[in-house]
Write an enzyme that holds these catalytic residues in place. Structure first.
Site, short mmCIF file in Angstrom:
data_model
loop_
_atom_site.label_atom_id
_atom_site.label_comp_id
_atom_site.label_asym_id
_atom_site.label_seq_id
_atom_site.Cartn_x
_atom_site.Cartn_y
_atom_site.Cartn_z
N ASP A 48 -7.28 18.74 -14.63
CA ASP A 48 -7.61 17.41 -15.13
C ASP A 48 -7.18 17.36 -16.60
O ASP A 48 -7.74 18.05 -17.45
CB ASP A 48 -9.11 17.15 -14.99
CG ASP A 48 -9.51 15.73 -15.37
OD1 ASP A 48 -8.84 15.13 -16.23
OD2 ASP A 48 -10.51 15.23 -14.82
N LYS A 89 -8.58 5.94 -19.36
CA LYS A 89 -8.93 6.42 -20.68
C LYS A 89 -7.75 6.29 -21.65
O LYS A 89 -7.26 5.19 -21.89
CB LYS A 89 -9.45 7.85 -20.57
CG LYS A 89 -10.48 8.07 -19.46
CD LYS A 89 -11.70 7.19 -19.57
CE LYS A 89 -12.85 7.61 -18.66
NZ LYS A 89 -12.61 7.52 -17.22
N ARG A 112 0.84 -1.20 0.00
CA ARG A 112 0.00 0.00 0.00
C ARG A 112 0.88 1.25 0.00
O ARG A 112 0.56 2.25 -0.63
CB ARG A 112 -0.93 0.00 1.22
CG ARG A 112 -1.68 1.34 1.39
CD ARG A 112 -2.80 1.26 2.42
NE ARG A 112 -2.41 0.60 3.63
CZ ARG A 112 -1.69 1.16 4.64
NH1 ARG A 112 -1.24 2.40 4.51
NH2 ARG A 112 -1.41 0.48 5.72
N TYR A 145 -16.25 16.78 -15.20
CA TYR A 145 -16.80 15.43 -15.23
C TYR A 145 -17.84 15.25 -14.13
O TYR A 145 -17.69 15.77 -13.01
CB TYR A 145 -15.65 14.44 -15.07
CG TYR A 145 -16.06 13.02 -14.79
CD1 TYR A 145 -16.92 12.33 -15.65
CD2 TYR A 145 -15.60 12.36 -13.66
CE1 TYR A 145 -17.29 11.04 -15.39
CE2 TYR A 145 -15.96 11.06 -13.39
CZ TYR A 145 -16.81 10.40 -14.25
OH TYR A 145 -17.19 9.12 -13.99
#
Length: 381
Positions: free
Chosen positions: A172, A197, A48, A100
Site C-alpha cells: 500500500d 488521498k 465496466r 489501515y
C-alpha cells in the site's frame, strides 16, 4: 533519456486528441459502444470492462509506478479488496500488523468467509515474517509508512525474503505515492493506492488504484475488477488525472511543511510522542530515506489522552477535523474513532494507537500559520 518523475506526472496524464488537438482528455460518459461487426467487437464494448477515460488513467498510473498494468476502482477499499481477492480458498496471507483500519476489517471479517486465512506480523522483524509463512502463504501485504503510526518496512529486504519462499509482495503506497516511493522498483509485485488521498489531492473524489508488474497477476486483478464491477467512473477518472498533474508541486510544499511541523512538535513539552519517518529520531528513518524521497506529508503525534484531544480540537482554527488525508487543506484525524474504529481497544493498543494519538495530513496552508495555530491550541493543555 529517462524523464524525471515531475515530467512523467504531466506526460503520462496528457493525451493530445488527434482530431482536434485538445490537450485535455475528454470524459467519455457512455455505458456502451456501437459495434460494426456481429462477431468481432472493437476495443471497448461496455464501460465496466473498459472506458477510454479510465484507460488513460490506468495507463498513467502503471507508467508512474513502473508497472505493466494499472486498474482504477471506485474507492481505495475497492482496490485493496480486489488485490486481496486474487487469493483463493485455502490460501494464506501474511500481513503487516500496522495497516489501515479498513484493510484490517476486510482481512479479519470478510476474507475468512472465502476460506482465506491471515497472520498479522511486525514486518520489521523478518524472522517473524518467515515464521509466519506456511506452505499455503501466497502474499505478504505491507503498508509503509503505516497508518497511523508511520512505522517503516524495508521493502527490498522483505521482497527478497518473500520471493525466496515463492510469496508475492503487495504494498500500500497511499502515503508516499509514486512521486516519493516506487515499491515495484524495490521488488514488490503489486502496488495499491487509495487515490482519494494525495493522488486526487483535492478531497473531491473517491478512487482506488492497483498496479501490477507481471501478466498473470494483472489478469487476475482485471478478472476481479470486471467481475465485481467496482470501477471508477469516467468523471472521477478525469478528476484524478487532473489531480495527478499537480502531485509533485503539491507534495513538494506539503512535505517541506510536514518536516517543519514535526520538528516543532518534537520539542513541545505537551506532546508525548511524534511519529514522522523523516526525523532522525524515528527508529527506521535510515531505511525509509533509502527507499523514499523524504518523510512525506503525514505527521502523527500523541498528546496524552482523549480529554487533551478534545481540548485541542476546540482551539484549533486551521485544520479540518475529519477522516481522510492528502487534500490541499490540512486534515487532522483521530484514529481511535475514525480510521481505526473497526479495531478493538486491545488491537489498537497493541499497535500504538492510543487515546491521545492524532494524525495530521499537512496541506498547502502557510506552514508558519499552521505552527502558530498548533502552538495556540497546545497552550490550553
Amino acid at each position: 533519456m529517462t524523464d524525471s518523475i515531475q515530467t512523467q506526472l504531466i506526460q503520462a496524464t496528457t493525451q493530445i486528441d488527434p482530431t482536434t488537438g485538445a490537450i485535455v482528455a475528454p470524459v467519455h460518459h457512455t455505458s456502451t459502444y456501437h459495434q460494426t461487426s456481429v462477431s468481432e467487437f472493437g476495443k471497448f464494448d461496455y464501460s465496466r470492462s473498459g472506458n477510454p477515460t479510465r484507460e488513460l488513467l490506468e495507463t498513467a498510473i502503471a507508467e508512474l509506478e513502473h508497472g505493466t498494468r494499472g486498474f482504477a476502482f471506485s474507492s481505495g477499499m475497492a482496490a485493496i479488496s480486489a488485490a486481496l481477492l486474487t487469493l483463493s480458498h485455502g490460501d494464506h496471507l501474511v500481513i503487516a500488523q500496522d495497516v489501515y483500519g479498513g484493510t484490517f476489517r476486510f482481512v479479519t471479517q470478510h476474507l475468512p468467509r472465502y476460506g482465506i486465512t491471515a497472520t498479522f506480523v511486525d514486518p520489521q522483524d523478518l524472522d517473524a515474517v518467515v515464521a509466519a509463512f506456511t506452505p499455503h502463504t501466497k502474499v505478504l501485504y505491507l503498508e509503509t509508512p503505516s497508518n497511523p503510526t508511520l512505522s517503516v518496512t524495508d521493502i527490498s529486504a522483505a521482497a527478497e525474503l518473500a520471493h525466496q519462499h515463492k510469496v508475492k509482495v503487495f504494498v500500500d503506497n497511499t502515503f508516499m505515492t509514486p512521486y516519493l516511493q516506487q515499491p515495484l522498483l524495490l521488488g514488490a509485485d503489486l502496488v495499491v493506492h487509495s487515490a482519494t488521498k494525495f493522488l486526487g489531492g483535492h478531497s473531491d473524489l473517491l478512487a482506488g488504484l492497483v498496479v501490477t508488474n507481471e501478466a498473470k497477476l494483472g489478469e487476475q486483478v482485471y478478472n476481479v475488477q470486471n467481475s465485481f464491477g467496482a470501477v471508477l467512473s469516467p468523471a472521477d477518472s478525469w478528476l484524478l488525472l487532473r489531480g495527478i498533474k499537480t502531485l509533485g508541486a503539491r507534495l513538494d510544499v506539503e512535505t517541506a511543511s510536514a518536516e517543519k511541523i514535526a520538528n516543532y512538535l518534537i520539542s513541545h513539552k505537551k506532546v508525548t510522542h511524534v511519529y514522522y519517518p523523516g526525523l532522525a529520531t524515528h527508529p527506521l528513518s535510515h531505511i525509509h530515506l533509502t527507499q523514499s524521497k523524504n518523510g512525506g506529508a503525514i505527521v502523527s503525534f500523541d498528546i496524552g489522552g482523549e480529554e487533551q484531544v478534545k481540548i485541542l480540537h476546540r482551539h484549533l482554527r486551521l485544520p479540518v477535523f475529519s477522516v481522510s488525508l492528502g487534500g490541499v487543506e490540512s486534515i487532522l484525524s483521530y484514529p481511535r474513532t475514525m480510521s481505526h474504529a473497526a479495531m478493538s481497544t486491545t488491537d489498537r493498543e497493541e499497535r500504538g494507537i492510543t487515546d491521545g494519538l492524532l494524525r495530521l495530513s499537512v496541506g498547502l496552508e502557510n506552514v508558519e500559520d499552521l505552527i502558530a495555530d498548533l502552538d495556540n491550541a497546545l497552550s490550553y493543555l
